[in-house]
Write a protein that holds these residues in place. Structure first.
Motif, PDB file in Angstrom:
ATOM      1  N   LYS A 193       0.822  -1.217   0.000  1.00 15.04           N
ATOM      2  CA  LYS A 193       0.000   0.000   0.000  1.00 15.04           C
ATOM      3  C   LYS A 193       0.851   1.260   0.000  1.00 15.04           C
ATOM      4  O   LYS A 193       0.439   2.293  -0.500  1.00 15.04           O
ATOM      5  CB  LYS A 193      -0.901   0.017   1.239  1.00 15.04           C
ATOM      6  N   MET A 194       2.027   1.159   0.612  1.00 17.00           N
ATOM      7  CA  MET A 194       2.910   2.318   0.682  1.00 17.00           C
ATOM      8  C   MET A 194       4.338   1.812   0.858  1.00 17.00           C
ATOM      9  O   MET A 194       4.540   0.719   1.380  1.00 17.00           O
ATOM     10  CB  MET A 194       2.591   3.168   1.918  1.00 17.00           C
ATOM     11  N   ILE A 195       5.294   2.639   0.462  1.00 19.31           N
ATOM     12  CA  ILE A 195       6.697   2.249   0.592  1.00 19.31           C
ATOM     13  C   ILE A 195       7.466   3.434   1.164  1.00 19.31           C
ATOM     14  O   ILE A 195       7.205   4.579   0.800  1.00 19.31           O
ATOM     15  CB  ILE A 195       7.307   1.926  -0.797  1.00 19.31           C
ATOM     16  N   SER A 196       8.407   3.175   2.054  1.00 18.92           N
ATOM     17  CA  SER A 196       9.364   4.232   2.396  1.00 18.92           C
ATOM     18  C   SER A 196      10.727   3.581   2.602  1.00 18.92           C
ATOM     19  O   SER A 196      10.817   2.412   2.957  1.00 18.92           O
ATOM     20  CB  SER A 196       8.924   5.035   3.614  1.00 18.92           C
ATOM     21  N   THR A 197      11.772   4.341   2.349  1.00 18.83           N
ATOM     22  CA  THR A 197      13.115   3.767   2.451  1.00 18.83           C
ATOM     23  C   THR A 197      14.077   4.743   3.107  1.00 18.83           C
ATOM     24  O   THR A 197      13.827   5.947   3.144  1.00 18.83           O
ATOM     25  CB  THR A 197      13.702   3.445   1.050  1.00 18.83           C
ATOM     26  N   SER A 198      15.158   4.206   3.665  1.00 17.20           N
ATOM     27  CA  SER A 198      16.292   5.030   4.069  1.00 17.20           C
ATOM     28  C   SER A 198      17.524   4.297   3.550  1.00 17.20           C
ATOM     29  O   SER A 198      17.400   3.275   2.875  1.00 17.20           O
ATOM     30  CB  SER A 198      16.350   5.173   5.589  1.00 17.20           C
ATOM     31  N   GLU A 199      18.702   4.794   3.906  1.00 18.38           N
ATOM     32  CA  GLU A 199      19.933   4.141   3.433  1.00 18.38           C
ATOM     33  C   GLU A 199      20.017   2.688   3.866  1.00 18.38           C
ATOM     34  O   GLU A 199      20.575   1.849   3.178  1.00 18.38           O
ATOM     35  CB  GLU A 199      21.140   4.872   4.023  1.00 18.38           C
ATOM     36  N   ILE A 200      19.475   2.394   5.040  1.00 19.40           N
ATOM     37  CA  ILE A 200      19.655   1.041   5.572  1.00 19.40           C
ATOM     38  C   ILE A 200      18.320   0.345   5.860  1.00 19.40           C
ATOM     39  O   ILE A 200      18.254  -0.587   6.639  1.00 19.40           O
ATOM     40  CB  ILE A 200      20.525   1.058   6.860  1.00 19.40           C
ATOM     41  N   ARG A 201      17.252   0.807   5.210  1.00 17.30           N
ATOM     42  CA  ARG A 201      15.943   0.248   5.552  1.00 17.30           C
ATOM     43  C   ARG A 201      14.984   0.346   4.377  1.00 17.30           C
ATOM     44  O   ARG A 201      15.005   1.312   3.624  1.00 17.30           O
ATOM     45  CB  ARG A 201      15.369   1.037   6.730  1.00 17.30           C
ATOM     46  N   VAL A 202      14.143  -0.681   4.220  1.00 14.04           N
ATOM     47  CA  VAL A 202      13.002  -0.602   3.301  1.00 14.04           C
ATOM     48  C   VAL A 202      11.763  -0.974   4.105  1.00 14.04           C
ATOM     49  O   VAL A 202      11.733  -2.023   4.759  1.00 14.04           O
ATOM     50  CB  VAL A 202      13.143  -1.587   2.110  1.00 14.04           C
ATOM     51  N   THR A 203      10.765  -0.112   4.096  1.00 12.36           N
ATOM     52  CA  THR A 203       9.530  -0.385   4.829  1.00 12.36           C
ATOM     53  C   THR A 203       8.360  -0.434   3.861  1.00 12.36           C
ATOM     54  O   THR A 203       8.245   0.429   2.992  1.00 12.36           O
ATOM     55  CB  THR A 203       9.260   0.728   5.865  1.00 12.36           C
ATOM     56  N   VAL A 204       7.503  -1.435   4.015  1.00 15.03           N
ATOM     57  CA  VAL A 204       6.275  -1.463   3.220  1.00 15.03           C
ATOM     58  C   VAL A 204       5.081  -1.498   4.155  1.00 15.03           C
ATOM     59  O   VAL A 204       5.154  -2.024   5.266  1.00 15.03           O
ATOM     60  CB  VAL A 204       6.212  -2.697   2.281  1.00 15.03           C
ATOM     61  N   LEU A 205       3.999  -0.914   3.693  1.00 15.57           N
ATOM     62  CA  LEU A 205       2.749  -0.953   4.445  1.00 15.57           C
ATOM     63  C   LEU A 205       1.853  -1.986   3.770  1.00 15.57           C
ATOM     64  O   LEU A 205       1.648  -1.926   2.549  1.00 15.57           O
ATOM     65  CB  LEU A 205       2.091   0.426   4.417  1.00 15.57           C
ATOM     66  N   ILE A 206       1.357  -2.929   4.549  1.00 10.17           N
ATOM     67  CA  ILE A 206       0.520  -3.994   3.976  1.00 10.17           C
ATOM     68  C   ILE A 206      -0.675  -4.250   4.902  1.00 10.17           C
ATOM     69  O   ILE A 206      -0.764  -3.679   5.982  1.00 10.17           O
ATOM     70  CB  ILE A 206       1.323  -5.311   3.788  1.00 10.17           C
ATOM     71  N   ASP A 207      -1.542  -5.138   4.466  1.00  7.76           N
ATOM     72  CA  ASP A 207      -2.667  -5.539   5.303  1.00  7.76           C
ATOM     73  C   ASP A 207      -2.149  -6.284   6.531  1.00  7.76           C
ATOM     74  O   ASP A 207      -1.264  -7.122   6.423  1.00  7.76           O
ATOM     75  CB  ASP A 207      -3.579  -6.464   4.481  1.00  7.76           C
ATOM     76  N   GLU A 208      -2.720  -5.945   7.682  1.00  8.50           N
ATOM     77  CA  GLU A 208      -2.283  -6.546   8.939  1.00  8.50           C
ATOM     78  C   GLU A 208      -2.336  -8.076   8.913  1.00  8.50           C
ATOM     79  O   GLU A 208      -1.507  -8.749   9.522  1.00  8.50           O
ATOM     80  CB  GLU A 208      -3.222  -6.006  10.024  1.00  8.50           C
ATOM     81  N   LYS A 209      -3.305  -8.608   8.169  1.00 13.51           N
ATOM     82  CA  LYS A 209      -3.479 -10.073   8.154  1.00 13.51           C
ATOM     83  C   LYS A 209      -2.318 -10.772   7.453  1.00 13.51           C
ATOM     84  O   LYS A 209      -2.148 -11.980   7.580  1.00 13.51           O
ATOM     85  CB  LYS A 209      -4.791 -10.446   7.454  1.00 13.51           C
ATOM     86  N   GLU A 210      -1.540 -10.044   6.660  1.00 15.95           N
ATOM     87  CA  GLU A 210      -0.477 -10.673   5.893  1.00 15.95           C
ATOM     88  C   GLU A 210       0.897 -10.531   6.537  1.00 15.95           C
ATOM     89  O   GLU A 210       1.888 -10.910   5.926  1.00 15.95           O
ATOM     90  CB  GLU A 210      -0.442 -10.068   4.491  1.00 15.95           C
TER      91      GLU A 210
END
Ligand code: ASP
Ligand code: MG
Length: 402
Positions: A369-386
């Protein structure tokens, strides 16, 4: 050597555990070391105190909450001192006033500014074990403050820095920092070493092992930390600026379920739009996390962002209250979403890590649903059930398993 040892709530939950803590400290003391012990409140005591307060008044004042919550830590240190005494070892308990641990003035979420060390040094010189309350401080009004939930870790690191301790050990109910939460990933592996930056991201993103401000402080003052179990003699995980072990691309996978996504649709596409929106939220003390702004079209644009789940309703209300100023067409709030993050200093010099993460989510048929990143991190937003599926898939694809 001067050793600072911090024990969390589960490590002092009952009489046996308190004696266990005392014996572990006495081992170090009898080797000739100076020992300073930081304790949290016993077991679930802080939660119970919060319940008691809510039972009396739904909206208790923060000052009185701190007055109440500090009793938890004060109970632990006094009982521990009695245990040392029963074991024939001289010890003394000290609270935030007696040490003098000065903080900012804001109740419930204060920051440590300065710690006086004379009293502790004086007691150590008498060959006493010094037991200090975690989590609490005092402010310029002469009141108790607290450092936020989980704040005893920060007390320990700050004291280690102030005393220039030779070692700072954080004892908890897990035996170190893992590549993922072992309750979610069965073959998660304990890390022998991790950098401050990686740990900071993991702590902030829901790894739950350390208070994130304690990691910030450890990095700032170069305090080398060890996280280990109070119940076993396992080695634990060392936190430091740089790690020597051969690096995997990724050090860990973290997840945080308590999130909500808020979308503000049809905002006008001109300067000041984002400012007005986030300024309104900031004025209401609502922390925003991931932010996504769509490409503008037809003079409008959409902005979506995430907040901690508990603040979703407040955020919606703030935006609705400001509707005439913000001029948007539609407001949507999606609860039940979660963040999954991969963290690793190794990704700095390796392109393709994010792509690999997205590929593994695609293979598991998980929508991002959403993505954010830093130099040492990748974060994704997903459905809680997954979340479970996603964390396991990422853990596998990056080869973190035991
Ligand atoms: N007792 C406090 C809490 O439960 C502080 C701590 O445990 O670090 O949040
Ligand atoms: Mg804790």
């Amino acid at each position: 050597m001067l050793i600072v040892k911090k024990f969390g709530g589960t490590s002092v939950a009952n009489k046996e555990r308190i004696y266990n803590v005392a014996r572990r400290c006495i081992d170090e003391y009898q080797k000739g070391n100076d020992v300073v012990v930081i304790l949290s409140a016993m077991g679930k005591m802080t939660d119970e105190l919060i319940e008691m307060a809510k039972n009396i008044n739904h909206n208790p004042s923060k000052r009185e909450m701190d007055m109440l919550l500090t009793t938890g830590e004060q109970t632990s240190v006094a009982l521990a001192a009695m245990a040392f005494d029963a074991l024939g070892v001289p010890a003394i308990s000290l609270n935030a006033f007696q040490v003098a641990m000065h903080t900012t003035s804001n109740y419930s979420n204060a920051r440590l500014k300065r710690i006086d060390t004379e009293r502790i040094r004086h007691e150590l010189d008498q060959r006493k074990i010094v037991i200090v309350t975690g989590f609490q401080g005092i402010n310029k009004y002469g009141d108790y403050t607290t450092l936020g939930r989980g704040g005893s870790d920060t007390t320990a690191v700050a004291l280690a820095a102030a005393l220039k301790a030779d070692a700072c050990e954080i004892y908890t109910d897990v035996d170190g920092v893992y590549t993922a939460d072992p309750r979610i990933v069965r073959n998660a592996k304990k890390l022998t070493e991790i950098t401050y930056d990686e740990m900071l991201d993991l702590a902030t993103l829901g790894a739950g092992v350390l208070h994130n401000r304690s990691v910030e402080m450890a990095k700032k003052y170069g305090v080398q930390l060890v996280v280990r179990s109070s119940l076993t003699n396992e080695e634990g995980t060392v936190l430091k600026e740089e790690v020597k072990v051969e690096r995997m691309l990724i050090s860990g996978v973290a997840s945080d379920k308590n999130c909500a996504k808020i979308s503000v649709v049809g905002l006008s596409d001109k300067p000041g739009t984002a400012f007005r929106l986030f300024d309104a939220l900031a004025s209401a003390n609502i922390n925003v996390d991931m932010i996504l702004q769509s490409v503008g079209r037809d003079n409008t644009q959409d902005i979506a962002f995430t907040v901690v789940g508990d603040y979703a309703d407040d955020a919606v209300k703030v935006i609705e209250d400001n509707k005439s100023r913000l001029k948007y067409q539609k407001l949507e709030c999606e609860k039940g979403v979660a963040k999954v993050s991969i963290v690793g200093a190794g990704m700095m010099s390796n392109p393709g890590v994010a792509a690999k993460m997205f590929e593994c989510l695609y293979n598991s048929n998980i929508n991002i649903k959403m993505i954010s990143t830093s130099e040492i991190r990748v974060t994704v937003l997903i459905d809680e059930k997954e979340v479970e599926k996603a964390v396991n898939a990422a853990h596998d694809i990056f080869g973190l398993a035991d």
